[in-house]
Design a protein around this motif. Structure first.
Motif, PDB file in Angstrom:
ATOM      1  N   ASN A   1      -1.022  -2.388 -10.351  1.00 46.22           N
ATOM      2  CA  ASN A   1       0.283  -1.881  -9.922  1.00 46.22           C
ATOM      3  C   ASN A   1       0.154  -0.617  -9.094  1.00 46.22           C
ATOM      4  O   ASN A   1       0.791  -0.467  -8.058  1.00 46.22           O
ATOM      5  CB  ASN A   1       1.113  -1.506 -11.159  1.00 46.22           C
ATOM      6  N   ALA A   2      -0.680   0.309  -9.586  1.00 47.07           N
ATOM      7  CA  ALA A   2      -0.852   1.590  -8.891  1.00 47.07           C
ATOM      8  C   ALA A   2      -1.487   1.360  -7.522  1.00 47.07           C
ATOM      9  O   ALA A   2      -1.117   2.010  -6.534  1.00 47.07           O
ATOM     10  CB  ALA A   2      -1.701   2.536  -9.737  1.00 47.07           C
ATOM     11  N   VAL A   3      -2.406   0.410  -7.442  1.00 47.95           N
ATOM     12  CA  VAL A   3      -3.048   0.095  -6.164  1.00 47.95           C
ATOM     13  C   VAL A   3      -2.009  -0.485  -5.194  1.00 47.95           C
ATOM     14  O   VAL A   3      -2.001  -0.184  -4.003  1.00 47.95           O
ATOM     15  CB  VAL A   3      -4.236  -0.874  -6.368  1.00 47.95           C
ATOM     16  N   GLU A   4      -1.118  -1.284  -5.761  1.00 49.98           N
ATOM     17  CA  GLU A   4      -0.032  -1.871  -4.965  1.00 49.98           C
ATOM     18  C   GLU A   4       0.868  -0.770  -4.389  1.00 49.98           C
ATOM     19  O   GLU A   4       1.233  -0.781  -3.217  1.00 49.98           O
ATOM     20  CB  GLU A   4       0.775  -2.790  -5.900  1.00 49.98           C
ATOM     21  N   VAL A   5       1.227   0.194  -5.233  1.00 44.05           N
ATOM     22  CA  VAL A   5       2.054   1.319  -4.778  1.00 44.05           C
ATOM     23  C   VAL A   5       1.313   2.076  -3.673  1.00 44.05           C
ATOM     24  O   VAL A   5       1.887   2.416  -2.632  1.00 44.05           O
ATOM     25  CB  VAL A   5       2.389   2.286  -5.951  1.00 44.05           C
ATOM     26  N   PHE A   6       0.029   2.307  -3.885  1.00 44.68           N
ATOM     27  CA  PHE A   6      -0.797   2.999  -2.882  1.00 44.68           C
ATOM     28  C   PHE A   6      -0.720   2.265  -1.541  1.00 44.68           C
ATOM     29  O   PHE A   6      -0.562   2.878  -0.482  1.00 44.68           O
ATOM     30  CB  PHE A   6      -2.253   3.074  -3.355  1.00 44.68           C
TER      31      PHE A   6
END
Ligand code: IPE
Ligand code: IPE
Ligand code: MG
Length: 243
Positions: free
Chosen positions: A222-227
């Motif tokens: 998820n965090a990678v997606e936000v990035f």
């Protein structure tokens, strides 16, 4: 200059926060939260490897964490030893190179020995990198670097006019390590707590509400997606707006 994003982060740094609150919400002692935190670390290291992340840095113990009650400090030290003893072989077999940043002087010799062993054993590994920030504080790191620079200038090994950003960075604990692209902090707190102040100058920050023990592969993705949805500019202008 690399602007824009839609890219995968090559270096993810994580402030693993919220072990104590995780435990409290379950009526457990803080130590149980720290133990669960080690499990989350294992899962995250594995997931980062699977995602092909080249560098993972984790904030394990800050220079300021010494101000916690003695028993908690000793629980945290015990868990670090346990983590290295139990996981070093697997990390090594997976081709992970381990590096440790933070102040080494004054550490318990047993811990110092284990940190050294982890770095020495894995020094030639090239698949991916795990950086453990232990007894780490960014201000302490910058002060130690400045001191060594002053010593080198005094010894005639370095001249003051040659000190620029690149040379300075070579004196930091992170010499040779790329700056983090993405910094994640769990537990909902939105602050840096003395983590990589020099290196994270242009990092994307993602604050995740879950407590660290509840973090894992899905939360990392998820965090990678936000990035990937962020636009990095590094002080420039977005490519599409440049004329
Ligand atoms: C993170 O969890 C672990 C370390 C700082 C070593 P905390 O122990 O800070 O947990 P909270 O923030 O009190 O919930
Ligand atoms: C930061 O968390 C340090 C680590 C995760 C090792 P803290 O829990 O110590 O930070 P503060 O005190 O909330 O800023
Ligand atoms: Mg905390």
């Amino acid at each position: 200059m690399r602007t824009g994003s839609r890219m995968k982060p090559d270096h993810i740094a994580i402030i693993m926060d919220g072990n104590g609150r995780w435990a409290k919400s379950r009526g457990l002692p803080r130590a149980a939260g720290h133990r669960a935190g080690v499990e989350a670390l294992r899962a995250t290291v594995r997931a980062a490897g699977e995602l092909g992340v080249g560098w993972l840095t984790v904030y394990a113990f800050s220079s300021e964490n010494w101000s916690r009650p003695k028993s908690e400090v000793s629980d945290l030290m015990g868990l670090l030893k346990l983590f290295i003893r139990r996981d070093l072989a697997e990390l090594h077999n997976s081709g992970v190179r381990v590096r440790v940043i933070g102040r080494r002087e004054g550490l318990d010799p047993e811990i110092e020995g284990l940190l050294h062993e982890a770095e020495a054993l894995t020094a030639l590994n090239r698949k991916s990198n795990l950086v453990i920030a232990f007894n780490y504080g960014g201000r302490d790191e910058i002060a130690r670097a400045s001191r060594r620079i002053a010593e080198d200038v005094a010894a005639g090994k370095l001249s003051a006019e040659n000190i620029g950003e690149e040379r300075f960075a070579e004196y930091l604990d992170t010499a040779g390590i790329p700056d983090p692209d993405l910094v994640i902090r769990t537990s909902g707190e939105q602050r840096m707590s003395n983590f990589l102040p020099w290196q994270a100058a242009y990092s994307e920050l993602v604050f995740v509400p879950c407590f660290w023990p509840d973090f894992g592969r899905a939360e990392l993705m998820n965090a990678v997606e936000v990035f990937s949805s962020r636009e990095r500019r590094f002080g420039g202008v977005a490519a599409r707006d440049a004329s």
